[in-house]
Design a protein around this motif. Structure first.
Motif, PDB file in Angstrom:
ATOM      1  N   ASP A 239       3.722   0.644 -12.453  1.00 12.75           N
ATOM      2  CA  ASP A 239       5.629   0.463 -12.214  1.00 12.75           C
ATOM      3  C   ASP A 239       5.827   2.024 -12.822  1.00 12.75           C
ATOM      4  OD1 ASP A 239       5.234   0.312 -14.886  1.00 12.75           O
ATOM      5  OD2 ASP A 239       4.700  -1.916 -15.201  1.00 12.75           O
ATOM      6  N   ALA A 240       7.314   2.275 -13.091  1.00 16.08           N
ATOM      7  CA  ALA A 240       7.419   3.251 -13.478  1.00 16.08           C
ATOM      8  C   ALA A 240       7.077   4.034 -15.397  1.00 16.08           C
ATOM      9  CB  ALA A 240       8.736   3.928 -13.247  1.00 16.08           C
ATOM     10  N   SER A 241       6.788   3.393 -16.100  1.00 15.28           N
ATOM     11  CA  SER A 241       6.681   3.593 -17.184  1.00 15.28           C
ATOM     12  C   SER A 241       5.728   4.338 -17.516  1.00 15.28           C
ATOM     13  CB  SER A 241       6.212   1.990 -18.195  1.00 15.28           C
ATOM     14  OG  SER A 241       4.934   1.506 -17.593  1.00 15.28           O
ATOM     15  N   ARG A 291      -4.430  -1.856  -6.461  1.00 13.37           N
ATOM     16  CA  ARG A 291      -4.319  -2.368  -5.292  1.00 13.37           C
ATOM     17  C   ARG A 291      -2.071  -2.372  -4.449  1.00 13.37           C
ATOM     18  NH1 ARG A 291      -7.203  -7.503  -4.752  1.00 13.37           N
ATOM     19  NH2 ARG A 291      -8.911  -6.451  -4.013  1.00 13.37           N
ATOM     20  N   THR A 292      -2.503  -1.661  -3.790  1.00 13.32           N
ATOM     21  CA  THR A 292      -0.835  -1.919  -3.199  1.00 13.32           C
ATOM     22  C   THR A 292      -1.089  -1.308  -1.333  1.00 13.32           C
ATOM     23  OG1 THR A 292       1.272  -0.335  -3.665  1.00 13.32           O
ATOM     24  CG2 THR A 292      -1.047   1.180  -3.167  1.00 13.32           C
ATOM     25  N   GLY A 293       0.138  -1.817  -1.082  1.00 13.89           N
ATOM     26  CA  GLY A 293       0.588  -1.273  -0.043  1.00 13.89           C
ATOM     27  C   GLY A 293       1.636  -0.076   0.159  1.00 13.89           C
ATOM     28  N   ARG A 294       1.165   1.130   1.066  1.00 13.17           N
ATOM     29  CA  ARG A 294       1.584   2.471   1.550  1.00 13.17           C
ATOM     30  C   ARG A 294       3.331   2.373   0.584  1.00 13.17           C
ATOM     31  NH1 ARG A 294       2.510   1.029   7.293  1.00 13.17           N
ATOM     32  NH2 ARG A 294       4.554   1.117   7.296  1.00 13.17           N
ATOM     33  N   LEU A 300       4.886   5.714  -6.193  1.00 12.20           N
ATOM     34  CA  LEU A 300       4.175   6.048  -7.310  1.00 12.20           C
ATOM     35  C   LEU A 300       4.027   7.703  -6.042  1.00 12.20           C
ATOM     36  CD1 LEU A 300       2.221   5.998  -9.916  1.00 12.20           C
ATOM     37  CD2 LEU A 300       0.580   5.670  -7.529  1.00 12.20           C
ATOM     38  N   LEU A 301       3.521   7.933  -5.939  1.00 14.79           N
ATOM     39  CA  LEU A 301       3.618  10.003  -5.691  1.00 14.79           C
ATOM     40  C   LEU A 301       5.391  10.090  -6.070  1.00 14.79           C
ATOM     41  CD1 LEU A 301       1.634  10.187  -2.247  1.00 14.79           C
ATOM     42  CD2 LEU A 301       0.628   9.886  -4.847  1.00 14.79           C
ATOM     43  N   LYS A 302       6.611   9.200  -5.327  1.00 16.12           N
ATOM     44  CA  LYS A 302       7.532   9.970  -5.908  1.00 16.12           C
ATOM     45  C   LYS A 302       7.717   9.900  -7.210  1.00 16.12           C
ATOM     46  CE  LYS A 302       9.676   8.918  -1.499  1.00 16.12           C
ATOM     47  NZ  LYS A 302      10.906   8.005  -1.093  1.00 16.12           N
ATOM     48  N   ALA A 306       8.624  12.967  -9.353  1.00 14.57           N
ATOM     49  CA  ALA A 306       9.884  13.721 -10.210  1.00 14.57           C
ATOM     50  C   ALA A 306       9.286  14.367 -11.610  1.00 14.57           C
ATOM     51  CB  ALA A 306      10.673  12.304 -10.573  1.00 14.57           C
ATOM     52  N   VAL A 307       8.640  13.917 -12.207  1.00 14.19           N
ATOM     53  CA  VAL A 307       8.128  14.145 -13.307  1.00 14.19           C
ATOM     54  C   VAL A 307       7.181  15.314 -14.072  1.00 14.19           C
ATOM     55  CG1 VAL A 307       8.632  11.656 -14.032  1.00 14.19           C
ATOM     56  CG2 VAL A 307       5.904  12.867 -13.189  1.00 14.19           C
ATOM     57  N   GLY A 308       6.727  16.112 -12.663  1.00 14.57           N
ATOM     58  CA  GLY A 308       5.671  17.507 -12.505  1.00 14.57           C
ATOM     59  C   GLY A 308       5.669  17.605 -12.458  1.00 14.57           C
ATOM     60  N   VAL A 309       4.097  16.254 -11.697  1.00 19.94           N
ATOM     61  CA  VAL A 309       2.854  16.882 -10.509  1.00 19.94           C
ATOM     62  C   VAL A 309       2.879  17.414  -9.535  1.00 19.94           C
ATOM     63  CG1 VAL A 309       1.065  15.128 -10.288  1.00 19.94           C
ATOM     64  CG2 VAL A 309       1.932  14.054 -11.641  1.00 19.94           C
TER      65      VAL A 309
END
Length: 351
Positions: A239-241, A291-294, A300-302, A306-309
């Protein structure tokens, strides 16, 4: 109207990038992977883990050729001199420099990254010779991730005191940089002395990016000042945390970078990409694998972007699907949202 060069950069864009990318403005590997406020995608090798038979690794080079042709930003290999069954995996098994040279000959554009070369275990003369050779042979595509090492079995095998690896790491970085950057370096170090000799070949564009992995036993301030980028573990990814906590780490590091220069941040995750695009982000094996769908991966990539990666290295070793299927889906559905950057073309020469 601005005239575009053959690699689609206008004169204005190239002038702007000179100040942004500094000494790596003309480095094809660096420019393909990194730009401010943008994220690109690479693939961590091996595609499948070694499980006791070298046959486990067959066919990987064909997948790497596919990764190159589909325009991913990079491939990553690890440096594991000794396999310790109690530690876990054996990496991609082959020596990272020998293997990257092999893969360089089978690819054209993809950046070639170590994640990471263990700088405390190898002498800087050998590191500089191997790294510069690969960089020249690949046309300037090498990104050198570096680390101080964490497999206890390796240090006594090399006759090196693990308790002093923080100092040895710093000394190796300084020694390495003097060798690759200067024509006639004068070096006085506990690791050796150089006077009157020159390390050849020199890197294709004059230098090789050194990306520090984790802390490497160094302070954040030292990494900010002495690295050309930072690769850290992502923390929680369900999650976003986790990305928010990662944001604090990145911000703290970037505030310490001298003169506000751009230096890229990278992270990585092992994923099991499920066919169902709506499958939620679910940590498995104690959070070691996502484990995730696209759609969840794109979220997650977004969040990371957004946090500078600036770059995400994805490992698919634990995937429940055939590697080629996962790579194809990533290329068709995810990569267009996080494309590799246009920049200087590799300096290919028929050596």
């Amino acid at each position: 109207m601005e005239i575009k060069s053959k690699n689609n950069e206008s004169h204005h864009e190239r002038q702007q990038s000179t100040s942004t990318f500094g000494k790596f403005n003309e480095h094809p590997g660096y420019r393909r992977m990194f730009a401010p406020n943008k994220l690109t995608i690479g693939i961590f090798l091996p595609i499948k883990f070694y499980k006791g038979q070298m046959a486990d690794l067959k066919g990987q080079a064909e997948i790497v050729e596919m990764i190159d042709q589909l325009n991913f930003a990079s491939i990553w290999v690890r440096d594991v001199p000794l396999f310790d069954p109690n530690f876990g995996d054996a990496g991609q098994v082959f020596d990272p420099f020998v293997y990257l040279a092999y893969l360089a000959a089978r690819t054209k554009n993809v950046s070639l990254a170590t994640g990471s070369a263990i700088f405390t275990l190898r002498h800087p003369m050998d590191l500089a010779k191997s790294a510069s050779s690969i960089d020249v042979l690949s046309g300037g595509r090498l990104i050198l991730g570096v680390a101080s090492g964490d497999r206890a079995i390796e240090f006594p095998a090399y006759g090196i005191d693990a308790n002093h690896r923080d100092v040895r790491f710093r000394e190796t970085v300084e020694f390495f940089r003097n060798l690759v950057q200067h024509q006639r370096p004068s070096i006085q170090s506990s690791l050796g002395q150089v006077k009157g000799g020159e390390m050849l070949p020199k890197p294709a564009t004059g230098d090789i990016p050194l990306i520090v992995t984790g802390s490497s036993q160094q302070s954040v301030g030292w990494i900010a000042e002495n690295s050309d980028g930072w690769l850290t573990y992502p923390g929680a990814t369900a999650d976003a945390s986790g990305p928010q906590r990662l944001s604090e780490k990145i911000d703290s590091w970037r505030k310490k970078i001298p003169d506000g220069l751009f230096k890229p941040h990278m992270t990585n995750e092992w994923i099991d990409l499920i066919e169902d695009p709506d499958y939620p982000r679910t940590p498995i094996r104690g959070g070691f694998i996502l484990r995730t769908g696209r759609k969840g991966l794109i979220e997650l990539l977004k969040e990371w972007q957004a946090v500078g990666v600036n770059h995400a290295a994805l490992g698919i070793q634990f995937s429940s699907r055939p590697p080629a299927d996962v790579i194809q889906e990533l290329a068709e559905e995810v990569l267009p949202l996080f494309p590799s950057h246009a920049g200087p073309n590799p300096l290919h020469t028929k050596w």
